[in-house]
Scaffold this active site. Structure first.
Site, PDB file in Angstrom:
ATOM      1  N   HIS A 266       1.143  -1.329   0.293  1.00 56.00           N
ATOM      2  CA  HIS A 266       0.318  -0.497  -0.194  1.00 56.00           C
ATOM      3  C   HIS A 266       1.103   1.287   0.276  1.00 56.00           C
ATOM      4  O   HIS A 266       2.293   1.118   0.434  1.00 56.00           O
ATOM      5  CB  HIS A 266      -1.088   0.012   1.463  1.00 56.00           C
ATOM      6  CG  HIS A 266      -1.784   0.653   1.343  1.00 56.00           C
ATOM      7  ND1 HIS A 266      -1.465   2.494   1.293  1.00 56.00           N
ATOM      8  CD2 HIS A 266      -3.395   0.278   0.404  1.00 56.00           C
ATOM      9  CE1 HIS A 266      -3.321   2.828   0.940  1.00 56.00           C
ATOM     10  NE2 HIS A 266      -4.016   1.438   0.403  1.00 56.00           N
ATOM     11  N   ASP A 317      -7.815  -4.983  -0.537  1.00 53.71           N
ATOM     12  CA  ASP A 317      -8.579  -6.413  -1.444  1.00 53.71           C
ATOM     13  C   ASP A 317      -7.976  -7.956  -1.068  1.00 53.71           C
ATOM     14  O   ASP A 317      -8.302  -8.372  -2.283  1.00 53.71           O
ATOM     15  CB  ASP A 317      -7.348  -5.551  -2.975  1.00 53.71           C
ATOM     16  CG  ASP A 317      -8.626  -4.546  -3.428  1.00 53.71           C
ATOM     17  OD1 ASP A 317     -10.086  -3.995  -3.235  1.00 53.71           O
ATOM     18  OD2 ASP A 317      -7.770  -3.461  -3.984  1.00 53.71           O
TER      19      ASP A 317
END
Ligand code: COA
Length: 380
Positions: A266, A317
């Site tokens: 991320h 996700d």
């Protein structure tokens, strides 16, 4: 004297990492803590409904009982697709369309039926906010029904967005615990500070364009595999790996080939994405319930390898893929589902942008050739 490539590269932070591009009160990411309007995501996931979260994002405060109920009813009313919208949907090639392309096109077309399309005053924006957020789930579910040659269904006005989405998609009344699990997914995906698609929505808004244009821009941005598209890729990867025994070699090969493992890493969270932790627990429970626990075990193994080898942690996700799969949701609509929830956050950002706007117009540092001399076409 021209500027060297090295000078240019060092002057520009590719991807705008760490750049603060707006002031926002919608949501915050501080280390590994995500809040919507100051409420932690863990609290909201445990206690709120999606409709309460939508109210919170748009109003900056939790709704009372009447406000929550009024918004729920309004959102669900908009899940009943109007004949003119169904006509547009039926005119599109649902069977061969990429779901996010279909969604982007239909959402864009909604502006042509919206009485407030060009009105960007706050009351008109609030009306459009409810219409767009309500309709999104119905569009995704309706798309799936049409491509399967099935009828578009009508929502149950007594239920919420999550329950109705599953019902409109699958044609069967979902169990209450499944509907609640999906409600939590919607909560977890609703907003995320200045993510790529929210930034898109704000950029479009900053030219004083309209809400439909901003949401259409955001859907196009969400589609990419580096953003919302990752959840589908995670499930495809797990299916390709097939068994727990093969997971280690698969990931090692991927890393050897410098391939990115989807759902991992991320830009902002370096100490873990709090949403992934909630989803990991849900994935464990739901895969066990459905008898597909091996997908969860594979996910945990991949997660562990990526931490050991790359010091990278799962993002939202990663475990949402197995959560949705356990609910029987088709893989290619995992990303459209992201839009069903995130539209609420995009709209909060759009409204915030309107309320304190200045057009986004950064600069690009020119790195091309200079002092070019014109050559006539016959001499080139
Ligand atoms: N798999 C393997 N390596 C990864 C990785 C992944 N998923 N994510 C990051 N890395 C590595 C990069 O290769 C890079 O390594 P290097 O420095 O040796 O070249 C380093 O980590 C930094 O990655 P970078 O792509 O520059 O990070 P970013 O901040 O630009 O991108 C993401 C962030 C999320 C786009 C990126 O981690 C990614 O592509 N993840 C997979 C897609 C995904 O899950 N997206 C959903 C985001 S919510």
């Amino acid at each position: 004297m021209g500027t060297s490539v090295q000078e240019i590269d060092s002057a520009i932070d590719k991807g705008l990492e760490g750049i603060v591009a707006c002031t926002t009160k919608v949501s915050s990411i501080i280390d590994a803590t995500l809040t919507y309007r100051g409420y932690t995501i863990e609290d909201l996931a445990a206690k709120a409904t999606f409709e309460e979260v939508v109210f919170l994002l748009w109003n900056g405060k939790l709704p009372n009982k009447n406000e929550a109920e009024a918004l729920r009813a309004d959102l669900v009313k908009n899940m009943d697709l109007k004949p003119e919208v169904v006509a547009v949907m039926k005119s599109l090639p649902a069977k061969k369309a990429i779901p996010m392309d279909y969604l982007r096109t239909v959402v864009s077309s909604l502006s042509m039926f919206d009485p407030d399309v060009s009105d960007i005053t706050e009351p008109a924006n609030r009306r459009k906010a409810v219409r767009l957020t309500g309709v999104m789930g119905a569009l995704v579910a309706g798309f799936h029904r049409l491509r399967e040659g099935k009828e578009i269904l009508k929502p149950d006005p007594s239920k919420g967005v999550a329950w109705n989405f599953l019902y409109l998609l699958q044609g069967e009344k979902p169990q209450e615990d499944t509907a609640r699990a999906f409600d939590v997914c919607l909560i977890l995906h609703a907003d995320h500070e200045l993510n790529c698609s929210a930034f898109s929505a704000r950029v479009t808004t900053s030219s004083l364009s309209d809400m439909h244009s901003a949401i259409t821009s955001a859907i196009g941005t969400l589609k990419g595999p580096l953003h919302g598209g990752a959840n589908e890729q995670v499930m495809k990867m797990l299916l390709e790996i097939g068994t727990l025994e093969k997971a280690k070699t698969f990931i090692e090969d991927a890393l050897q080939n410098k391939a990115k493992v989807m759902g991992i890493g991320h830009r902002v969270y370096k100490n873990g994405d709090p949403r992934a932790k909630v989803l990991q627990k849900m994935s464990s429970e739901l895969t066990a319930k459905k008898g597909i626990k091996h997908f969860f075990e594979m996910s945990v193994q991949i997660d562990t390898i990526m931490q050991e080898k790359k010091d990278l942690l799962p993002n939202v996700d990663f475990y949402s893929a197995t959560v949705y799969y356990s609910m029987g949701i088709p893989i290619d609509i995992f990303t459209p589902i992201f839009a069903v929830s995130r539209v609420s956050g995009w709209i909060a950002h759009v409204m915030e942008q309107y309320s304190n706007n200045r057009i986004y117009r950064p600069r690009g540092r020119y790195a091309g050739p200079r002092d070019q001399k014109w050559t006539d076409i016959g001499q080139r």
